[in-house]
Design a protein around this motif. Structure first.
Motif, PDB file in Angstrom:
ATOM      1  N   HIS A  72      24.876   5.729 -32.249  1.00  0.00           N
ATOM      2  CA  HIS A  72      23.906   6.823 -32.151  1.00  0.00           C
ATOM      3  C   HIS A  72      24.123   7.864 -33.255  1.00  0.00           C
ATOM      4  O   HIS A  72      24.157   9.078 -33.004  1.00  0.00           O
ATOM      5  N   LEU A  73      24.307   7.352 -34.481  1.00  0.00           N
ATOM      6  CA  LEU A  73      24.464   8.160 -35.689  1.00  0.00           C
ATOM      7  C   LEU A  73      25.772   8.947 -35.730  1.00  0.00           C
ATOM      8  O   LEU A  73      25.936   9.828 -36.574  1.00  0.00           O
ATOM      9  N   HIS A  74      26.709   8.642 -34.833  1.00  0.00           N
ATOM     10  CA  HIS A  74      28.030   9.267 -34.882  1.00  0.00           C
ATOM     11  C   HIS A  74      28.980   8.341 -35.650  1.00  0.00           C
ATOM     12  O   HIS A  74      29.238   7.222 -35.216  1.00  0.00           O
ATOM     13  N   LEU A  75      29.482   8.824 -36.763  1.00  0.00           N
ATOM     14  CA  LEU A  75      30.397   8.023 -37.571  1.00  0.00           C
ATOM     15  C   LEU A  75      31.854   8.293 -37.212  1.00  0.00           C
ATOM     16  O   LEU A  75      32.691   7.380 -37.249  1.00  0.00           O
ATOM     17  N   TYR A  76      32.153   9.534 -36.843  1.00  0.00           N
ATOM     18  CA  TYR A  76      33.539   9.913 -36.541  1.00  0.00           C
ATOM     19  C   TYR A  76      33.522  10.866 -35.357  1.00  0.00           C
ATOM     20  O   TYR A  76      32.774  11.850 -35.354  1.00  0.00           O
ATOM     21  N   HIS A  77      34.319  10.551 -34.353  1.00  0.00           N
ATOM     22  CA  HIS A  77      34.301  11.370 -33.138  1.00  0.00           C
ATOM     23  C   HIS A  77      35.680  11.360 -32.490  1.00  0.00           C
ATOM     24  O   HIS A  77      36.266  10.300 -32.263  1.00  0.00           O
ATOM     25  N   GLU A  78      36.190  12.540 -32.232  1.00  0.00           N
ATOM     26  CA  GLU A  78      37.479  12.709 -31.560  1.00  0.00           C
ATOM     27  C   GLU A  78      38.582  11.891 -32.233  1.00  0.00           C
ATOM     28  O   GLU A  78      39.288  11.102 -31.609  1.00  0.00           O
TER      29      GLU A  78
END
Length: 241
Positions: A72-78
């Motif tokens: 969902h267009l998130h490349l880097y998270h937490e």
């Protein structure tokens, strides 16, 4: 998408484009031999085709990004990269989308240098091969083996398309490219059936050397089938003239 649909979708896109090219290029070739004055009609077809290929790319990106388990267009998270496989597939579609846009500009804008469309298409195919080369590290042997065959079609196609920058409208190069695109389309489907068997069929043993040998032969059969499709469509178009 690491599932059957994720391979069937690009396979369908490549197969549709390849089948269309197997008719379009012979049609164009025989018109040129007869010195038919249908250049405007041909350019309009090229623009429509490029728009459809761009649409395919957009659909592919949306499918990779917005499936239920997509990034969902998130490349880097937490502190973690998010679904990099989907991002790699999206990148592949992105470059083919750029290729489609450049194709349209070639026929809509007069000052775009001739050959830029082929150069960008060659770049898109190269990027796909580059991504796939590093796509299957640390995977089971059959997974690596079956994906590696795409590289033959991709880098062969890249060289062929680059030659079209110099030898534009060469029917041999165009049909060779067409056969490789059809091969790529059918092989994506084959990968889906082997790695993610649908309809509840048994899974393949990914460490069985016999499976590796069969898949190697199978790739050759796929290319023979692609060549036959190109030859049959070429002959059918010739008969119409």
């Amino acid at each position: 998408m690491a599932n059957f649909k994720g391979h069937a979708l690009p396979g369908s896109f490549f197969l549709i484009v390849g089948l269309w090219w197997s008719v379009k290029y012979p049609w164009k070739y025989f018109h040129q031999k007869r010195k038919s004055s249908r250049q405007h009609q041909y350019e309009r077809l090229e623009i429509i085709e490029a728009a459809i290929r761009t649409l395919f790319s957009v659909i592919g990106i949306l499918a990779e990004q917005f499936v239920p388990d997509g990034p969902h267009l998130h490349l880097y998270h937490e502190n973690h990269w998010v679904k990099l496989m989907n991002w790699q597939h999206s990148t592949m579609y992105l470059f083919f989308g750029v290729s489609g846009l450049v194709d349209m500009l070639t026929y809509l804008v007069t000052h775009v240098p001739l050959g830029v469309d082929r150069l960008v298409m060659a770049m898109a195919v190269f990027v796909e091969g580059f991504l796939f080369y590093y796509h299957v590290h640390n995977r089971p042997p059959l997974d690596q083996h079956i994906h590696s065959f795409l590289l033959f079609a991709l880098f062969g196609g890249c060289v062929s398309i680059f030659l079209e920058v110099i030898f534009r409208d060469n029917i041999v190069l165009e049909l060779f490219r067409t056969s490789l695109v059809i091969l790529q389309g059918t092989w994506f489907w084959q990968i889906g059936f082997v790695l993610f068997p649908p309809f509840g069929t048994p899974e393949w043993d990914q460490n069985d050397e016999a499976n590796l040998m069969f898949i190697t032969m199978c790739f050759s059969w796929h290319y023979l089938a692609a060549l036959c499709i190109v030859a049959v469509n070429y002959s059918l178009v010739h008969c119409l003239f």
